[in-house]
Design a protein around this motif. Structure first.
Motif, short mmCIF file in Angstrom:
data_model
loop_
_atom_site.label_atom_id
_atom_site.label_comp_id
_atom_site.label_asym_id
_atom_site.label_seq_id
_atom_site.Cartn_x
_atom_site.Cartn_y
_atom_site.Cartn_z
N TYR A 114 77.82 -2.87 -22.18
CA TYR A 114 76.55 -3.65 -22.85
C TYR A 114 75.70 -3.04 -23.57
O TYR A 114 74.90 -3.48 -24.47
CB TYR A 114 75.82 -4.05 -21.42
N THR A 115 75.64 -1.53 -23.44
CA THR A 115 75.05 -0.67 -24.43
C THR A 115 75.60 -0.75 -25.87
O THR A 115 74.88 -1.04 -26.98
CB THR A 115 74.92 0.68 -24.14
N ASN A 116 76.86 -0.58 -25.98
CA ASN A 116 77.32 -0.62 -27.30
C ASN A 116 78.04 -1.74 -27.92
O ASN A 116 78.56 -2.06 -28.95
CB ASN A 116 78.17 0.55 -27.43
N LYS A 117 77.92 -2.92 -26.76
CA LYS A 117 78.37 -4.22 -27.07
C LYS A 117 79.89 -4.22 -27.50
O LYS A 117 80.26 -5.04 -28.50
CB LYS A 117 77.45 -5.04 -27.87
N THR A 118 80.47 -3.69 -26.78
CA THR A 118 82.22 -3.37 -27.00
C THR A 118 82.73 -3.63 -25.68
O THR A 118 82.27 -3.64 -24.68
CB THR A 118 82.35 -2.15 -27.65
N CYS A 119 84.01 -3.91 -25.72
CA CYS A 119 84.97 -3.86 -24.64
C CYS A 119 85.72 -2.69 -24.38
O CYS A 119 86.70 -2.56 -25.54
CB CYS A 119 85.75 -5.23 -24.85
N THR A 120 86.01 -2.02 -23.41
CA THR A 120 86.38 -0.85 -23.16
C THR A 120 87.67 -1.12 -22.25
O THR A 120 87.80 -1.83 -21.28
CB THR A 120 85.53 0.22 -22.51
N GLU A 121 89.03 -0.42 -22.77
CA GLU A 121 90.00 -0.67 -22.09
C GLU A 121 89.89 0.07 -20.61
O GLU A 121 89.62 1.17 -20.66
CB GLU A 121 91.20 -0.05 -22.88
N CYS A 122 90.56 -0.64 -19.62
CA CYS A 122 90.77 -0.03 -18.16
C CYS A 122 91.58 0.92 -18.16
O CYS A 122 92.84 0.94 -18.82
CB CYS A 122 90.86 -1.27 -17.32
N PRO A 123 91.47 2.29 -17.53
CA PRO A 123 92.32 3.13 -17.45
C PRO A 123 93.47 2.92 -16.38
O PRO A 123 93.70 2.06 -15.82
CB PRO A 123 91.50 4.53 -17.04
N LEU A 124 94.46 4.01 -16.35
CA LEU A 124 95.59 3.64 -15.36
C LEU A 124 94.94 3.70 -13.82
O LEU A 124 94.01 4.21 -13.65
CB LEU A 124 96.54 4.88 -15.51
N GLY A 125 95.57 2.80 -12.99
CA GLY A 125 95.15 2.64 -11.86
C GLY A 125 93.82 1.87 -11.39
O GLY A 125 93.59 1.46 -10.19
N THR A 126 93.61 1.09 -12.64
CA THR A 126 92.30 0.14 -12.52
C THR A 126 92.66 -1.05 -13.24
O THR A 126 93.63 -1.21 -13.86
CB THR A 126 91.11 0.73 -12.88
N PHE A 127 91.97 -2.16 -12.91
CA PHE A 127 92.16 -3.40 -13.34
C PHE A 127 90.72 -4.04 -13.62
O PHE A 127 89.76 -3.63 -12.93
CB PHE A 127 93.18 -4.38 -12.61
#
Length: 726
Positions: free
Chosen positions: A294-307
């Protein structure tokens, strides 16, 4: 040029100005000053918006704009390009100066270069200038003014030829006067700033400055248009948007989702005429597998082992019995042998199909039936949460499988799948070994079958299929297609017993009770445990609504029967090897209740009373008839005995005095010498006797009763009877 040099130039060109002209100029300038204040306030308001600059003379090393008149043939000096320097403010601008106040009919023109409007709908021009007070030129100024004109000309293509300079070809934007003030030799240079705007339609525009006798310096010119700046809101990017052609027009701009986001509603933003955004609608959200920043208003890819799924707000570690093998996973795949419950979100753990039922027990078996019970499967150790445990168990249903059972075998419960932990089988064959399997099934058991028709990537769609405990009960299942936990039990039905109860009989029966008795069966190889008596209304012989009781005696007292109902009764014996066959059926009907008998008794009493009354009337009639007949017979005897008995004078003759009204009975009593019934006679009332014969005996005591016969009753009121005396 320094201030002193500029003042010297103005002094060289100063001209005398009349006092009348000076007062007119002052009043006109006061009005213009008020207008300029309003315009400047608008300018400062617009300064907060983004500007796209198309021309800025302060950044140019040389200008070389087109001027008129220009050259040796010019009658006036006209516009002159010079430098304006202010070391204190760090200014070094190229500017144009004109001061032809000593000439008549001044008409000096200065044209800007062709300005391509780009995507602008409205252009703004900002002018910084100074102007001399006409009071500096007393008596020397022939045509001193304190204003100049700003004009423009739209054109669809740039040209190397000078722009048209005829007045009719240009449209006036404004006549500009000093707003900040004019300076003289006793004041510093006052720099005025004026901002004007025009709506544009064609490719570009020329701006023109027209001097008609003023002493002015155009220090800087900037041409630009205003835009609503590029912004990112609700994970949607809105490009820089030029304002509308008019200040009041609002431009609608559609946004585009940022990388790895998708719209949930078309994002739109409205751009106002002042270059500010207003009324944001819609927007985008990060795709599954991407976490919002929400700070940068971007969507960050989830790392391995997370969803990241719609059920969670950020990248989350995989739930139990699942894993994510790549970045940006929208869900975690279940481990081998585990499946996600279709009613659960993707943030919930994965379940395995249920284990086998436990404590499988044969509760009862005889020649044709068996009862089996079991316990629910043990709790899956993968889930320690109480909530998960409850979900796991409440979802389980069961299905029975019996390979050698004939189609005639009846199951209770009778559904294909059920959630009870007991089942009854009937219509089995005697002395037959059966193997029965109990399969435990839950919702994830079905995913096995769905996966045969889909790959792992479509497991998301499989999870969206909603199952409930009720729906599972209605789904015919092929046990070869689903993953189940199963347990089996083997049992053998008993042999048919020849022991049969004989001579069943009913000792007594009332409206609700019955007493039965029977003889012991023929001696069998197994000792008797008890007798089972069953009964049911005859009309329900084919129904299953039967009643039964057990007793160790050879008799039974049955209660709770329906009144006035025909029942069938049977008895069978039970040994430690099972039940014998039922005896022959006997039937008996219960009596009516006391209330019904009472109603019948009242009716019978009414009928009996009527009959007794009739008989009584008949008896009275017979007595009266006997009395009458006896009287008549006595008269006949009297007539026959006249030769033997002395008669009164009245009867000595055959003639009777017709005028004699004396009662015959009286005469008879007075004149009879030998009374027929004795000396004293009492009155006998037949009504007081229930038996007419008794009345006759009382009335005729002198006559032997053996000679008296009552032939008929000839009267009821007086109880007259016809009596014959032999």
């Amino acid at each position: 040029m320094t201030k002193s040099a500029l003042k010297s130039a103005f002094y060289k060109n100063q001209a005398p100005i009349s006092e009348q002209n000076r007062s007119q100029i002052v009043s006109r300038m006061s009005l213009l000053r008020t207008i300029l204040l309003i315009i400047i306030s608008i300018h400062f308001k617009l300064a907060h918006a983004d500007q796209v600059v198309l021309l800025d003379t302060t950044r140019e090393a040389t200008l070389e704009w087109t001027r008129y008149p220009y050259g040796p043939q010019a009658q006036t000096p006209g516009w002159v390009e010079e430098s304006f320097t202010d070391f204190v403010k760090g200014i070094n601008w190229r500017s144009y100066v004109v001061c032809d106040v000593a000439y008549h009919n001044v008409n000096n023109w200065l044209w800007s270069p062709f300005i391509d409007r780009g995507s602008a709908n409205r252009l703004y021009i900002e002018i910084q200038f100074t102007i001399r007070d006409c009071s500096l030129f007393p008596g020397n100024a022939l045509s001193c003014k304190e204003t100049f004109s700003l004009l423009f000309y739209e054109f669809d293509a740039a040209t190397r030829e000078p722009p048209p300079w005829q007045t009719d070809s240009y449209r006036l934007i404004a006549r500009i006067a000093a707003g900040e003030g004019r300076f003289n030799q006793n004041s510093d240079v006052d720099i005025n700033t004026e901002v004007k705007s025009i709506a544009v339609n064609k490719k570009g525009v020329y701006f023109a400055f027209r001097d008609q006798g003023a002493c002015i310096s155009v220090l800087a010119v900037k041409v630009y248009y205003i835009t609503c700046p590029a912004v990112t809101e609700n994970f949607a990017h809105f490009n820089e948007t030029p304002t509308g052609r008019e200040i009041t027009i609002i431009e609608k701009q559609n946004g585009t989702c940022v990388d790895n986001a998708e719209p949930y509603e078309t994002p739109t933003y409205l751009c106002k005429g002042d270059g500010k955004w207003t009324i944001l609608t819609g927007g985008c959200r990060c795709k599954a597998g991407y976490e919002p920043n929400y700070t940068n208003k971007t969507c960050t890819e989830c790392p391995l082992g997370t969803f990241k799924s719609p059920e969670v707000t950020k990248c989350t570690p995989c739930p139990p019995n699942s894993n994510a093998s790549k970045t940006g996973s929208p869900f975690c795949k279940c481990a081998s042998g585990f499946y996600r419950h279709p009613n659960d979100g993707r943030h919930m753990p994965c379940y395995s199909p249920p284990a086998a039922p436990t404590n499988l027990t044969l509760l009862f078996v005889d020649q044709t039936s068996a009862i089996i019970s079991w316990s629910a499967p043990a709790k899956n150790e993968s889930f320690s949460s109480e909530t998960n445990s409850k979900i796991y168990h409440s979802d389980i249903v069961y299905k029975i499988k019996c390979n050698i059972c004939s189609p005639n075998v009846v199951y209770n419960p009778s559904t294909d799948t059920f959630n009870e932990t007991k089942i009854t089988l009937t219509n089995l064959e005697p002395v037959t070994t059966y193997t029965v399997q109990i399969h435990a099934i839950n919702s994830v058991s079905h995913i096995n079958e769905f996966k045969r028709h889909s790959n792992e990537s479509s497991l998301v769609a499989v999870s969206d299929i909603v199952f409930s405990n009720t729906s599972l009960l209605n789904i015919p299942l092929d046990l070869n297609e689903v993953k189940t936990g199963q347990a089996e039990i083997v049992f053998t039905t008993e042999s048919v017993l020849l022991s049969t109860v004989f001579n069943l009989r009913i000792l007594a029966i009332t409206n609700k009770d019955a007493d039965l008795e029977w003889d012991k069966p023929v001696q069998s190889d197994f000792p008797l445990e008890f007798y089972e008596v069953r009964w049911f209304p005859k009309v329900e012989l084919d129904a299953i609504n039967k009643s039964a009781l057990n007793t160790k005696e050879t008799k039974a007292h049955i209660v709770g029967l329906l009144e006035n109902t025909e029942y069938g009764f049977q008895v069978r014996c039970k040994t430690n090897n099972g039940f014998g066959s039922y005896s022959n059926m006997i039937y008996a009907q219960t009596l009516q209740s006391v209330g019904s008998v009472y109603d019948d008794s009242v009716q019978i009493r009414f009928i009996a009373g009527a009959i007794v009354t009739g008989v009584l009337f008949l008896v009275i009639f017979i007595i009266a008839t006997v009395y009458f007949m006896r009287s008549k017979h006595q008269d006949d005897l009297d007539k026959k005995s006249t030769n033997h008995l002395p008669l009164p004078l009245d009867y000595a003759s055959n003639e009777v005095n017709s005028m004699d009204t004396t009662p015959i009975v009286k005469k008879l009593h007075l004149n009879v010498t030998t009374p027929l019934f004795g000396n004293s006679r009492s009155y006998v009332d037949p009504h007081t006797y229930e038996d007419p014969n008794q009345a006759i005996r009382e009335f005729a005591r002198e006559i032997d009763a053996n000679y008296i016969t009552i032939e008929a009753i000839i009267g009821v009121e007086n109880l007259a009877m016809y009596v014959v005396v032999d």
